[in-house]
Design an enzyme around this catalytic site. Structure first.
Site, short mmCIF file in Angstrom:
data_model
loop_
_atom_site.label_atom_id
_atom_site.label_comp_id
_atom_site.label_asym_id
_atom_site.label_seq_id
_atom_site.Cartn_x
_atom_site.Cartn_y
_atom_site.Cartn_z
N CYS A 1 0.81 -1.22 0.00
CA CYS A 1 0.00 0.00 0.00
C CYS A 1 0.84 1.27 0.00
O CYS A 1 0.30 2.37 -0.11
CB CYS A 1 -0.94 0.00 1.21
SG CYS A 1 -2.42 -0.98 0.92
N HIS B 1 -8.69 -13.02 -13.70
CA HIS B 1 -8.06 -12.57 -14.95
C HIS B 1 -6.56 -12.51 -14.74
O HIS B 1 -6.08 -12.20 -13.64
CB HIS B 1 -8.59 -11.19 -15.34
CG HIS B 1 -8.01 -10.66 -16.61
ND1 HIS B 1 -8.38 -11.12 -17.85
CD2 HIS B 1 -7.07 -9.71 -16.84
CE1 HIS B 1 -7.70 -10.48 -18.78
NE2 HIS B 1 -6.89 -9.62 -18.19
#
Length: 721
Positions: free
Chosen positions: A396, A517
């Protein structure tokens, strides 16, 4: 035009962090092989240097002095580090078993050392500690020394095994006990009728043992280790409150189960250090037997073999010619004598002197310094800049600036659909599906560890944080996987590790991995889109009330630690503790905090940024007690040294904190990955919940309180009281 990164074509796996592999990592980092993915597998983040063990036991060196930091070395070598113990190897499938994982390789090297465990000796497992591996001995010896000094344990120790290693250990123990003011009683128990050291060296060692007050029991096989001593085959008992095993060190038992050629459990290798009959497998150190030139087990041979092993691993990966390892016939043996004196032996000659201890000390410290003094990793220059740019943080720490994000999203229209419920400021959307309500969120992380399975577990838990923080139960997830360029076989291996770890993590939380994906990109990035089901109203940012207690369920400082690790400034044990915490599920904490007035998970915008989000949505202010903040080990030291994550400055500007000073004030803005929950709840509920959370294994802390006033945060000592 930027050149694409080269395609990864080979998996080279180093099993064990022994001396040879540590030196291979250092040399590898000096000249990376761009087409190879290097992996190190080791049980812990550090490996002990055996040459300094007697000095450590004697009290001459602290534990940290003999720790090889494998996290730092792996980062320097561009290697992924998998923390776990190898327990099996399948040479036909080219797979290594680590816990419940199988790590596949194209080329592998084994350097797992030996063990002094004595499973056939009755009572050894319950009442004794092996000299190797060193980790257990160091920890238990330190505890015994403290107990003996305090009078809680009799200052009696025994060493089973009268080889040089056992004698060094016994003399070190006697010296350490006397240095603590104890009347030391140390005994060496040896089954052979005489010391294995011949001639002058043996006579000098016997004299040194006598000076140290060590009792030598020759021709006395041990029959059983008792709680208070060692029973000999004769029936006599040698009293001891601490027993160490230094007899018959042997290779790890699983090596003999591989079907590979072995010699007394050690892998047989040829002149090029390849295991006999294998083109894809090498071995070095004490777990290898040099078939072409048998030598006794000694660290000097592993150190001298390291450059050959490094070159031959590269040659095997590139099709170059391998070179032979020719070990010297003899070497200078420097034997510690407990105090700061040493015995030198070579070619039958033996000399004893304090000067020799200084020589040994200089050699040992030089070896460790070589593994610590790594060349500086210079970042690439920034475009149109004179100075190199700091590397972009992972996790992050690489999020977009909060001000930019808030500005860009402010103009989005309110939901036009009645089944999409607007929850201002929250990271997850609430959807109405028939009579049910569903929470939907997505998150992804730039890789901060090269272990894909570990990254997958942490990324899945990180993504579920928003689900849990809103009081929902995880339901399903879709994965987004971006991998650097690699050949299809490596793609499959990596994807299998990621998907298996992610599926197990999600399923343990009650959710299912339903698909996803994948694509190739410049670096590994992993994310999840997660849904959750609500039983009642969501817990949002809005709802905090003046007088509420602020509870934080996890330490802060992960951004600082990850930034430091990228710069080779963090300690391996600190990073291991951080990663272990980050991959701990938080469902139990969320379940107990469902009644909070407001709650969020602390992630990229730091504790201050996420607390400001609660204050803004709730129309309140807050006070934090900086001394009450739980911090990750090492975070305060690194923050004091000026280590900051990429997004830190933007976080501070977006959510300023009045009175925030020094390193603790800086850590308020540190971006967190897989951070804990920040909850505002009534004072009485907090008093009840804190012990309940502790009992559930959640180290929650009361860090402050909600106050009346416009949205703002201030540091106030005692605000957590």
């Amino acid at each position: 035009m930027m050149q694409p990164a080269p395609e990864l074509t080979r998996d080279i796996v180093l099993v064990g962090g022994g001396h040879a592999h540590a030196l291979v990592l250092r040399k590898w980092g000096m000249a990376l092989l761009p087409t190879a993915r290097l992996t190190l597998i080791n049980p812990g983040p550090t490996a002990p240097y055996s040459g300094m063990l007697p000095g450590h036991v004697a009290g001459h060196y602290p534990r940290a002095a003999l720790e090889i930091d494998l996290v730092r070395l792996a980062r320097f070598a561009g290697a992924r580090l998998i923390l776990g113990r190898a327990t099996a190897l399948d040479p036909e499938a080219r797979a290594i078993t680590v816990g419940d994982r199988r790590i596949h390789y194209d080329i592998a090297s084994i350097d797992v050392g030996v063990t002094s465990e004595m499973p056939d000796l009755l009572g050894f497992a319950a009442h004794a500690v092996p000299a190797k591996p060193l980790e257990g001995l160091s920890r238990r010896w330190a505890a015994f020394l403290d107990a003996a000094e305090a009078g809680r344990a009799a200052p009696r120790a025994a060493v089973i095994g009268g080889g040089v290693a056992g004698l060094e250990l016994a003399m070190a123990m006697a010296h350490a006990l006397r240095a603590r003011g104890c009347a030391a009683e140390v005994t060496v128990i040896e089954a052979a009728p005489e010391l294995p050291a011949p001639g002058a060296a043996g006579r000098r060692l016997a004299a040194a043992l006598a000076r140290q007050g060590v009792t030598l029991r020759l021709g006395a096989p041990a029959a059983e280790v008792l709680e208070d001593g060692v029973r000999l085959a004769s029936g006599e008992t040698v009293p001891a409150a601490f027993v160490a095993g230094a007899a018959g060190a042997r290779p790890q038992p699983w090596l003999a189960e591989t079907g590979l050629p072995t010699e007394q459990g050690a892998l047989r290798v040829g002149p090029d250090l390849r295991v006999e009959g294998r083109d894809d497998l090498f071995a070095a150190g004490d777990c290898a037997h040099l078939s072409h030139a048998p030598r006794p087990k000694a660290g000097v041979y592993a150190v001298r073999a390291a450059p050959v092993l490094h070159d031959n691993l590269r040659a095997a990966a590139t099709g170059a010619r391998l070179r032979p390892y020719r070990p010297q016939r003899d070497y200078l043996k420097l034997i510690s004598l407990g105090e700061k004196s040493a015995l030198a032996e070579k070619g039958g000659l033996a000399v004893e002197s304090p000067l020799l201890w200084r020589l040994k000390d200089r050699i040992d410290r030089g070896f460790m310094e070589k593994l610590r003094d790594l060349p500086a990793m210079t970042p690439a220059p920034a475009p149109d800049a004179q100075e190199p740019a700091e590397p972009l943080c992972a996790g992050c720490g690489s999020k977009l600036a909060p001000a930019a994000l808030a500005g860009a999203t402010a103009g989005l229209p309110a939901p036009a659909r009645a089944d999409v419920l607007s929850v201002p400021g929250d990271d997850a959307a609430v959807l109405r599906v028939g009579e049910a309500r569903q929470v939907l969120t997505t998150d992804h992380l730039r890789a901060f560890t090269e272990d894909p399975a570990r990254l997958a577990r942490i990324a899945a838990l990180h993504a579920m944080g928003d689900i849990w923080a809103m009081g929902a139960r995880p339901q399903a997830a879709l994965a987004t996987v971006i991998l650097p360029r690699m050949r299809p076989a490596l793609q499959r291996r990596t994807l299998e590790e990621i998907l298996e770890a992610a599926s197990d993590t999600l399923r343990a939380a009650g959710a299912e991995l339903a698909g996803g994906h994948s694509t190739m990109g410049g670096e590994t990035t992993l994310g999840f889109t997660v849904t959750g089901l609500l039983d009642g109203d969501p817990v949002t940012l809005a709802g905090a009330r003046p007088g509420d207690a602020l509870i934080l369920t996890r330490p802060i400082g992960s951004g600082t630690l990850l930034a430091a690790e990228m710069r080779l400034k963090a300690r391996g044990e600190e990073i291991a503790t951080l990663l272990e915490t980050m991959e701990t599920p938080q469902g139990a904490a969320a379940e107990r905090l469902r009644g909070a007035h407001a709650m969020t998970d602390v992630t990229g915008f730091g504790l201050a940024g996420h607390l400001m989000a609660i204050c803004t949505a709730s129309g309140v202010a807050a006070e934090i007690d900086p001394e009450a903040l739980p911090l990750y080990p090492g975070a305060l030291r690194l923050a004091e040294a000026g280590v900051r994550s990429t997004i830190w400055a933007e976080n501070r500007a977006h959510a300023p904190v009045t009175g925030a000073e020094g390193a603790r004030g800086a850590l308020l803005h540190d971006p967190q990955t897989a951070g804990g929950f920040l909850a505002a709840l009534p004072e009485a509920a907090a008093a009840h919940l804190l012990p309940e959370l502790a009992q559930a294994g959640v180290p929650a802390h009361r860090i402050g309180r909600v106050t009346a006033g416009p949205p703002a945060i201030a540091c106030r000592p005692g605000a957590a009281d």
